[in-house]
Design an enzyme around this catalytic site. Sequence first.
Site, PDB file in Angstrom:
ATOM      1  N   ASN A 132     -11.061  -2.698  -5.282  1.00 37.99           N
ATOM      2  CA  ASN A 132     -10.321  -1.679  -6.058  1.00 37.99           C
ATOM      3  C   ASN A 132     -11.023  -1.290  -7.361  1.00 37.99           C
ATOM      4  OD1 ASN A 132      -7.064  -2.861  -4.959  1.00 37.99           O
ATOM      5  ND2 ASN A 132      -8.177  -1.063  -4.256  1.00 37.99           N
ATOM      6  N   ASP A 189       0.835  -1.204   0.000  1.00 39.39           N
ATOM      7  CA  ASP A 189       0.000   0.000   0.000  1.00 39.39           C
ATOM      8  C   ASP A 189       0.872   1.257   0.000  1.00 39.39           C
ATOM      9  OD1 ASP A 189      -2.355   1.411   0.012  1.00 39.39           O
ATOM     10  OD2 ASP A 189      -2.712   1.202   2.160  1.00 39.39           O
TER      11      ASP A 189
HETATM   12  C1  IPE Z   1      -5.393  -2.779  -0.237  1.00 39.54           C
HETATM   13  O1  IPE Z   1      -5.088  -1.430  -0.345  1.00 39.54           O
HETATM   14  C2  IPE Z   1      -5.359  -3.419  -1.585  1.00 39.54           C
HETATM   15  C3  IPE Z   1      -4.052  -3.527  -2.211  1.00 39.54           C
HETATM   16  C4  IPE Z   1      -2.905  -3.160  -1.703  1.00 39.54           C
HETATM   17  C5  IPE Z   1      -4.054  -4.121  -3.517  1.00 39.54           C
HETATM   18  P1  IPE Z   1      -6.221  -0.312  -0.483  1.00 39.54           P
HETATM   19  O2  IPE Z   1      -5.489   0.969  -0.614  1.00 39.54           O
HETATM   20  O3  IPE Z   1      -7.163  -0.676  -1.556  1.00 39.54           O
HETATM   21  O4  IPE Z   1      -6.973  -0.430   0.914  1.00 39.54           O
HETATM   22  P2  IPE Z   1      -7.860   0.628   1.694  1.00 39.54           P
HETATM   23  O5  IPE Z   1      -8.890   1.122   0.732  1.00 39.54           O
HETATM   24  O6  IPE Z   1      -6.948   1.727   2.120  1.00 39.54           O
HETATM   25  O7  IPE Z   1      -8.407  -0.134   2.859  1.00 39.54           O
HETATM   26  C1  IPE Z   2      -1.559   0.397  -3.422  1.00 40.24           C
HETATM   27  O1  IPE Z   2      -1.390   1.771  -3.450  1.00 40.24           O
HETATM   28  C2  IPE Z   2      -1.839  -0.159  -4.805  1.00 40.24           C
HETATM   29  C3  IPE Z   2      -3.213  -0.653  -4.999  1.00 40.24           C
HETATM   30  C4  IPE Z   2      -4.169  -0.628  -4.127  1.00 40.24           C
HETATM   31  C5  IPE Z   2      -3.505  -1.203  -6.296  1.00 40.24           C
HETATM   32  P1  IPE Z   2      -2.605   2.786  -3.338  1.00 40.24           P
HETATM   33  O2  IPE Z   2      -3.014   3.176  -4.722  1.00 40.24           O
HETATM   34  O3  IPE Z   2      -3.674   2.246  -2.489  1.00 40.24           O
HETATM   35  O4  IPE Z   2      -1.887   4.018  -2.653  1.00 40.24           O
HETATM   36  P2  IPE Z   2      -2.500   4.984  -1.555  1.00 40.24           P
HETATM   37  O5  IPE Z   2      -3.024   4.126  -0.452  1.00 40.24           O
HETATM   38  O6  IPE Z   2      -3.580   5.768  -2.220  1.00 40.24           O
HETATM   39  O7  IPE Z   2      -1.343   5.818  -1.132  1.00 40.24           O
HETATM   40 MG    MG Z   3      -4.118   2.389  -0.523  1.00 41.16          MG
END
Ligand code: IPE
Ligand code: IPE
Ligand code: MG
Length: 226
Positions: free
Chosen positions: A63, A15
């Site tokens: 997602n 993340d």
């Molecule tokens: C979890 O991260 C999913 C992945 C890393 C693929 P998210 O960024 O989607 O999770 P939330 O929304 O902060 O809980």
């Molecule tokens: C994790 O990074 C990747 C996926 C969830 C696909 P994020 O896109 O969730 O990054 P933040 O949480 O917005 O920083």
């Molecule tokens: Mg995230």
Amino acid sequence: MAQGTTARHVAIIMDGNGRWAKRRGLPRAMGHKRGVEAVRTLVRSLKGGAIECVTLYAFSSENWKRPRDEVSDLMNLMRGFIRSDLEEFAANGVRLRIVGDWRALDPDIVEMLEDALERTANGTHTVAVALNYGSQQEIARAARAAAEQGEITVETIERHLFTADLPPVDLLIRTSGEVRLSNFLLWQMAYAEMMFVDTLWPDFTPQHLQDALDEFAKRERRYGGR
Ligand code: IPE
Ligand code: IPE
Ligand code: MG
């Protein structure tokens, strides 16, 4: 329970790509791109190591709620990554596994993944990628399958999880400072040790993984016993 054990199965919630980009005034897509580079470096570092399996959360069932452009950037990165890295993974003994409802992805990606699974089938260490993955959905599906076969027990449910042939998760690492599981491997982490680190995913290096493993080795796991 003995201390000093090694983790057989490490699960990682990758993340913080978006925040990594934002801090640099870059588009989110750039954060995802650098995130892929962190995956590449990490997978390379597993060669010859003690970890049997690493499961990487790449795209959750939730997602899909993101803007269409971002979803499409992520899918394109996936395509590019398989094209550029599959050969090296196979040569390095990676056995690719996909967990999640990956067959619902675009047909060309499904085809690429089928080929990738086939070409890495004899690898010695597993890299499982969670794609279109949601743990609650997985458990519901497994319970349904177990019920159809007659009996719902811990064992019969487990047999129908995507991870059926993988060891239970020993260690969970989530990057970016968020302290939640976001529907990842809820069943499989029943007794996992958890670590939440502030590092954003694109900045996560093999040394960060080693630090987590060192910390893991110091933890006392009890599994309810004493
Ligand atoms: C979890 O991260 C999913 C992945 C890393 C693929 P998210 O960024 O989607 O999770 P939330 O929304 O902060 O809980
Ligand atoms: C994790 O990074 C990747 C996926 C969830 C696909 P994020 O896109 O969730 O990054 P933040 O949480 O917005 O920083
Ligand atoms: Mg995230």
